[in-house]
Design an enzyme around this catalytic site. Structure first.
Site, PDB file in Angstrom:
ATOM      1  N   LYS A  83       0.822  -1.192   0.000  1.00 48.40           N
ATOM      2  CA  LYS A  83       0.000   0.000   0.000  1.00 48.40           C
ATOM      3  C   LYS A  83       0.870   1.262   0.000  1.00 48.40           C
ATOM      4  O   LYS A  83       0.423   2.343  -0.322  1.00 48.40           O
ATOM      5  CB  LYS A  83      -0.864   0.035   1.283  1.00 48.40           C
ATOM      6  CG  LYS A  83      -1.745  -1.158   1.484  1.00 48.40           C
ATOM      7  CD  LYS A  83      -2.380  -1.089   2.895  1.00 48.40           C
ATOM      8  CE  LYS A  83      -2.859  -2.452   3.289  1.00 48.40           C
ATOM      9  NZ  LYS A  83      -3.286  -2.469   4.715  1.00 48.40           N
ATOM     10  N   GLY A  84       2.129   1.082   0.375  1.00 43.90           N
ATOM     11  CA  GLY A  84       3.014   2.224   0.644  1.00 43.90           C
ATOM     12  C   GLY A  84       3.174   3.217  -0.489  1.00 43.90           C
ATOM     13  O   GLY A  84       3.290   4.418  -0.250  1.00 43.90           O
ATOM     14  N   PHE A 144      13.883   4.867  10.680  1.00 41.91           N
ATOM     15  CA  PHE A 144      12.562   4.357  10.342  1.00 41.91           C
ATOM     16  C   PHE A 144      11.646   5.549  10.101  1.00 41.91           C
ATOM     17  O   PHE A 144      11.498   6.427  10.951  1.00 41.91           O
ATOM     18  CB  PHE A 144      11.999   3.458  11.449  1.00 41.91           C
ATOM     19  CG  PHE A 144      10.874   2.615  10.941  1.00 41.91           C
ATOM     20  CD1 PHE A 144      11.123   1.409  10.303  1.00 41.91           C
ATOM     21  CD2 PHE A 144       9.551   3.053  11.058  1.00 41.91           C
ATOM     22  CE1 PHE A 144      10.080   0.641   9.787  1.00 41.91           C
ATOM     23  CE2 PHE A 144       8.516   2.288  10.553  1.00 41.91           C
ATOM     24  CZ  PHE A 144       8.769   1.084   9.919  1.00 41.91           C
ATOM     25  N   ASP A 204       3.854   3.421   6.396  1.00 43.29           N
ATOM     26  CA  ASP A 204       3.267   3.181   7.711  1.00 43.29           C
ATOM     27  C   ASP A 204       4.241   2.680   8.770  1.00 43.29           C
ATOM     28  O   ASP A 204       5.320   2.154   8.469  1.00 43.29           O
ATOM     29  CB  ASP A 204       2.160   2.131   7.595  1.00 43.29           C
ATOM     30  CG  ASP A 204       2.734   0.727   7.368  1.00 43.29           C
ATOM     31  OD1 ASP A 204       3.554   0.568   6.441  1.00 43.29           O
ATOM     32  OD2 ASP A 204       2.392  -0.202   8.139  1.00 43.29           O
ATOM     33  N   ASP A 225      14.756  -0.873   1.186  1.00 44.85           N
ATOM     34  CA  ASP A 225      15.469  -1.095   2.444  1.00 44.85           C
ATOM     35  C   ASP A 225      16.544  -2.149   2.164  1.00 44.85           C
ATOM     36  O   ASP A 225      17.656  -1.820   1.780  1.00 44.85           O
ATOM     37  CB  ASP A 225      14.414  -1.551   3.460  1.00 44.85           C
ATOM     38  CG  ASP A 225      14.904  -1.524   4.880  1.00 44.85           C
ATOM     39  OD1 ASP A 225      15.766  -0.706   5.191  1.00 44.85           O
ATOM     40  OD2 ASP A 225      14.429  -2.334   5.689  1.00 44.85           O
ATOM     41  N   GLU A 254       7.806   2.301  -6.225  1.00 41.96           N
ATOM     42  CA  GLU A 254       7.868   1.807  -4.843  1.00 41.96           C
ATOM     43  C   GLU A 254       8.047   2.986  -3.885  1.00 41.96           C
ATOM     44  O   GLU A 254       8.525   4.053  -4.268  1.00 41.96           O
ATOM     45  CB  GLU A 254       9.036   0.806  -4.753  1.00 41.96           C
ATOM     46  CG  GLU A 254       9.318   0.215  -3.402  1.00 41.96           C
ATOM     47  CD  GLU A 254       8.196  -0.620  -2.796  1.00 41.96           C
ATOM     48  OE1 GLU A 254       7.101  -0.061  -2.584  1.00 41.96           O
ATOM     49  OE2 GLU A 254       8.438  -1.795  -2.485  1.00 41.96           O
ATOM     50  N   ASP A 255       7.674   2.791  -2.645  1.00 39.71           N
ATOM     51  CA  ASP A 255       7.827   3.854  -1.648  1.00 39.71           C
ATOM     52  C   ASP A 255       9.267   3.954  -1.144  1.00 39.71           C
ATOM     53  O   ASP A 255       9.875   5.009  -1.146  1.00 39.71           O
ATOM     54  CB  ASP A 255       6.855   3.661  -0.468  1.00 39.71           C
ATOM     55  CG  ASP A 255       6.877   2.243   0.117  1.00 39.71           C
ATOM     56  OD1 ASP A 255       7.665   1.396  -0.352  1.00 39.71           O
ATOM     57  OD2 ASP A 255       6.104   1.984   1.056  1.00 39.71           O
ATOM     58  N   LYS A 314      17.339   3.537   1.164  1.00 34.37           N
ATOM     59  CA  LYS A 314      18.130   3.465   2.410  1.00 34.37           C
ATOM     60  C   LYS A 314      19.309   2.545   2.156  1.00 34.37           C
ATOM     61  O   LYS A 314      19.263   1.366   2.526  1.00 34.37           O
ATOM     62  CB  LYS A 314      17.248   2.792   3.480  1.00 34.37           C
ATOM     63  CG  LYS A 314      16.854   3.620   4.647  1.00 34.37           C
ATOM     64  CD  LYS A 314      16.254   2.704   5.701  1.00 34.37           C
ATOM     65  CE  LYS A 314      14.873   3.083   6.092  1.00 34.37           C
ATOM     66  NZ  LYS A 314      14.287   2.165   7.093  1.00 34.37           N
ATOM     67  N   ARG A 370      -0.013   6.616   7.555  1.00 29.69           N
ATOM     68  CA  ARG A 370       0.049   6.689   6.082  1.00 29.69           C
ATOM     69  C   ARG A 370      -0.506   8.010   5.564  1.00 29.69           C
ATOM     70  O   ARG A 370      -0.154   8.463   4.488  1.00 29.69           O
ATOM     71  CB  ARG A 370      -0.763   5.550   5.454  1.00 29.69           C
ATOM     72  CG  ARG A 370      -0.179   4.157   5.663  1.00 29.69           C
ATOM     73  CD  ARG A 370      -0.862   3.180   4.716  1.00 29.69           C
ATOM     74  NE  ARG A 370      -0.656   1.790   5.078  1.00 29.69           N
ATOM     75  CZ  ARG A 370       0.399   1.049   4.707  1.00 29.69           C
ATOM     76  NH1 ARG A 370       1.350   1.572   3.976  1.00 29.69           N
ATOM     77  NH2 ARG A 370       0.487  -0.213   5.069  1.00 29.69           N
TER      78      ARG A 370
HETATM   79  P1  IMP Z   1      12.962  -4.404   1.350  1.00 29.32           P
HETATM   80  O1  IMP Z   1      12.527  -5.673   0.656  1.00 29.32           O
HETATM   81  O2  IMP Z   1      13.745  -4.712   2.579  1.00 29.32           O
HETATM   82  O3  IMP Z   1      13.667  -3.449   0.434  1.00 29.32           O
HETATM   83  O4  IMP Z   1      11.636  -3.786   1.904  1.00 29.32           O
HETATM   84  C1  IMP Z   1      11.066  -2.621   1.480  1.00 29.32           C
HETATM   85  C2  IMP Z   1       9.737  -2.471   2.203  1.00 29.32           C
HETATM   86  O5  IMP Z   1       9.943  -2.468   3.634  1.00 29.32           O
HETATM   87  C3  IMP Z   1       9.089  -1.162   1.866  1.00 29.32           C
HETATM   88  O6  IMP Z   1       8.254  -1.257   0.741  1.00 29.32           O
HETATM   89  C4  IMP Z   1       8.336  -0.839   3.133  1.00 29.32           C
HETATM   90  O7  IMP Z   1       7.067  -1.449   3.096  1.00 29.32           O
HETATM   91  C5  IMP Z   1       9.148  -1.464   4.240  1.00 29.32           C
HETATM   92  N1  IMP Z   1      10.026  -0.456   4.888  1.00 29.32           N
HETATM   93  C6  IMP Z   1      11.370  -0.361   4.782  1.00 29.32           C
HETATM   94  N2  IMP Z   1      11.857   0.673   5.480  1.00 29.32           N
HETATM   95  C7  IMP Z   1      10.789   1.264   6.055  1.00 29.32           C
HETATM   96  C8  IMP Z   1      10.637   2.442   6.904  1.00 29.32           C
HETATM   97  O8  IMP Z   1      11.585   3.156   7.278  1.00 29.32           O
HETATM   98  N3  IMP Z   1       9.369   2.734   7.282  1.00 29.32           N
HETATM   99  C9  IMP Z   1       8.286   1.990   6.901  1.00 29.32           C
HETATM  100  N4  IMP Z   1       8.373   0.911   6.097  1.00 29.32           N
HETATM  101  C10 IMP Z   1       9.621   0.553   5.680  1.00 29.32           C
HETATM  102 MG    MG Z   2       6.176  -1.400   0.459  1.00 26.66          MG
END
Ligand code: IMP
Ligand code: MG
Length: 176
Positions: free
Chosen positions: A41-42, A150, A157, A101, A97-98, A129, A163
């Protein structure tokens, strides 16, 4: 106890960045059709703003995914909770994508969508990040590179909350 401890990006800063990204995308896809794929949803807020700043023939669709985790990264699979409505074969697709990470979600999603033979497949994220990166992902459009905090707001969220904040804020575990 978790609390909002500061603003990382104001509404104005986000809007300026969205316009900058949209203009770059517009230039790169000039004269072509483009399908934006927002990741629920992000990315819902970001993709809604972004699409309105792109002056091209733009279509939009959404996916909801969850990663199996690092053990299956090499298999390039992602658990699809909601798939696209449209067939992407021979289309120009831009995943929106939002935040990135570890990179695992986007890495897996990219590989999954590539098997459907789009004409092109690129990635756009509002936030990156890099400190927590576990796998390599080539991101074509990045809004902001941020340190390892974070964050919430603008669609993103903490436990399904915040959100609806129009800006991006930092959440921290603080003493009561
Ligand atoms: P990845 O697969 O580890 O890159 O995950 C990315 C997803 O983790 C994002 O789409 C977010 O839903 C969640 N996420 C990563 N960092 C944050 C943050 O700082 N705040 C909230 N959600 C996060
Ligand atoms: Mg996400």
């Amino acid at each position: 106890m978790y609390k909002l401890t500061g603003v990382m990006f104001s509404q104005e800063e986000i809007e300026a960045k969205v316009i900058e990204l949209a203009k770059q995308i517009e230039k790169d896809y000039k004269g072509q059709d483009l399908l934006l794929v927002g990741i629920l949803k992000g990315a819902s807020v970001f993709v809604a703003d972004l699409m309105r700043k792109i002056d091209l023939n733009v279509n939009i669709d959404f996916m909801s995914v969850s990663s199996y985790g690092s053990a299956t990264v090499s298999s390039g699979t992602v658990k699809i909770l909601k798939d696209l409505d449209v067939d992407i074969k021979d289309k120009n697709v831009l995943i929106v994508e939002d935040i990135i990470d570890s990179g695992i979600t986007l890495r897996n999603l990219y590989d999954t969508l590539m098997t459907r033979e789009p004409r092109s497949l690129k990635l756009c994220t509002l936030l990156n990040k890099p400190a927590r990166k576990k796998v390599d992902v080539d991101v074509d459009y990045v809004g902001f590179v941020i340190e390892d905090k974070f964050i919430v707001g603008y669609g993103i969220d903490y436990d399904e909350k915040y959100r609806n904040l129009p800006y991006i804020a930092i959440v921290e575990d603080v003493e009561d």
